[in-house]
Design an enzyme around this catalytic site. Structure first.
Site, short mmCIF file in Angstrom:
data_model
loop_
_atom_site.label_atom_id
_atom_site.label_comp_id
_atom_site.label_asym_id
_atom_site.label_seq_id
_atom_site.Cartn_x
_atom_site.Cartn_y
_atom_site.Cartn_z
N MET A 43 1.03 -1.25 -0.09
CA MET A 43 -0.19 0.10 -0.03
C MET A 43 1.00 1.34 0.29
O MET A 43 0.47 2.28 0.40
CB MET A 43 -1.21 -0.24 0.87
CG MET A 43 -1.69 -1.28 1.09
SD MET A 43 -3.21 -0.79 0.05
CE MET A 43 -4.17 0.07 0.41
N LEU A 89 5.29 4.10 -5.27
CA LEU A 89 6.73 3.71 -5.48
C LEU A 89 7.05 4.70 -6.35
O LEU A 89 6.18 5.05 -6.69
CB LEU A 89 6.72 2.85 -6.16
CG LEU A 89 6.00 1.70 -5.76
CD1 LEU A 89 6.45 0.34 -6.09
CD2 LEU A 89 7.91 1.28 -4.56
N HIS A 123 -4.07 -6.22 -8.60
CA HIS A 123 -5.34 -5.54 -8.64
C HIS A 123 -6.67 -5.96 -8.95
O HIS A 123 -6.47 -6.30 -9.79
CB HIS A 123 -5.41 -4.41 -10.14
CG HIS A 123 -6.05 -3.03 -9.24
ND1 HIS A 123 -6.19 -2.13 -8.48
CD2 HIS A 123 -6.78 -2.87 -10.00
CE1 HIS A 123 -6.50 -1.10 -8.05
NE2 HIS A 123 -7.67 -1.54 -9.40
C1 GRF Z 1 -6.08 -7.72 -3.01
O1 GRF Z 1 -7.11 -7.36 -3.58
C2 GRF Z 1 -5.22 -7.66 -4.50
O2 GRF Z 1 -5.99 -6.93 -5.50
C3 GRF Z 1 -4.94 -5.50 -4.22
O3 GRF Z 1 -4.47 -5.69 -2.46
C4 GRF Z 1 -5.58 -6.15 -1.93
C5 GRF Z 1 -4.57 -7.86 -1.04
O4 GRF Z 1 -4.66 -8.59 -0.23
N1 GRF Z 1 -4.13 -5.29 -4.56
P1 GRF Z 1 -3.75 -9.31 0.53
O5 GRF Z 1 -2.85 -8.88 1.35
O6 GRF Z 1 -2.82 -10.36 -0.70
O7 GRF Z 1 -4.58 -11.04 1.11
#
Ligand code: GRF
Length: 215
Positions: A92, A95, A111
């Site tokens: 999160m 970059l 995503h």
């Molecule tokens: C997933 O839905 C991914 O697509 C998004 O963030 C979420 C991460 O979930 N980028 P996790 O930490 O892999 O359970």
């Protein structure tokens, strides 16, 4: 042939990391995870790395004066680990351009929408609000603009009339856990090239049936 060496970056739950760890546990899978990085010590997904005995490091972004320093430290650790491909899995942090340039075409993300629709956050609610009949997930190479870059693979799921953001997210997540290892395998097998900012898959057999929702 040597396995593709992955670094996986997470910030939280880590269910996609878990899916990648499980895929890599198959001796026939052409990739291995050499390093897991989290920007949060509290990321519950770190337990999957620990349980699997995978080296993991915490880079607390709050300990850095600026994004460039934070990113340079991550790059240093990933280089030291011999990283071939960086997999963002619920990471999160935005970059820096420098990081994106350094890892260009060696940096992918998952995503939870069918890009280029619904970039950013809260995308399941955005899909419901827009009234689309399908959503899904996308694995793509990372470019500087958020949620852009050549698309490697997508999986579509229906959006149902009584869906909540949570129920749609759960339906998409099931597909994420299959799609991310699949995309990594395509790359590791050398089947993905980038041509004019489109990812081209060699020996590509897609489904030929149309999907319709509602029936
Ligand atoms: C997933 O839905 C991914 O697509 C998004 O963030 C979420 C991460 O979930 N980028 P996790 O930490 O892999 O359970």
């Amino acid at each position: 042939m040597a396995k593709l060496n992955l670094s996986v970056a997470i910030s939280g739950r880590g269910s996609n990391l878990k899916a990648l760890i499980e895929a890599c546990a198959d001796p026939g899978f052409p990739a291995k995870i050499g390093l897991v990085i989290s920007n949060k010590a509290s990321a519950s997904g770190l337990r999957f790395a620990n349980d699997a005995g995978i080296p993991n490091l915490i880079f607390d972004h709050k300990a850095y004066n600026n994004r460039a320093d934070f990113d340079r430290n991550m790059t240093g650790a990933m280089e030291k680990s011999g990283t071939d491909l960086v997999c963002l899995a619920g990471f999160m942090r935005l970059l820096s351009d420098e990081f994106c340039d350094h890892w260009r075409d060696r940096l992918i993300n998952i995503h939870p929408s069918l890009l280029p629709s619904f970039k950013g956050l809260d995308v399941q609610q955005a899909a419901i609000d827009a009234g689309v009949r399908f959503s899904g997930c996308t694995v793509h190479y990372v470019r500087k603009e958020m949620d852009t870059g050549p698309i490697i693979a997508q999986a579509a799921v229906p959006v149902l009339s009584d869906d909540t953001a949570a129920s749609l997210a759960a339906r998409i997540l099931i597909e994420e856990h299959k799609l991310y290892p699949h995309a990594v395998r395509l790359i590791a097998d050398g089947r993905v090239t980038i041509d004019n900012e489109r990812a081209v898959i060699s020996d590509h057999n897609g489904p030929i049936n149309a999907l319709q929702n509602p029936e």
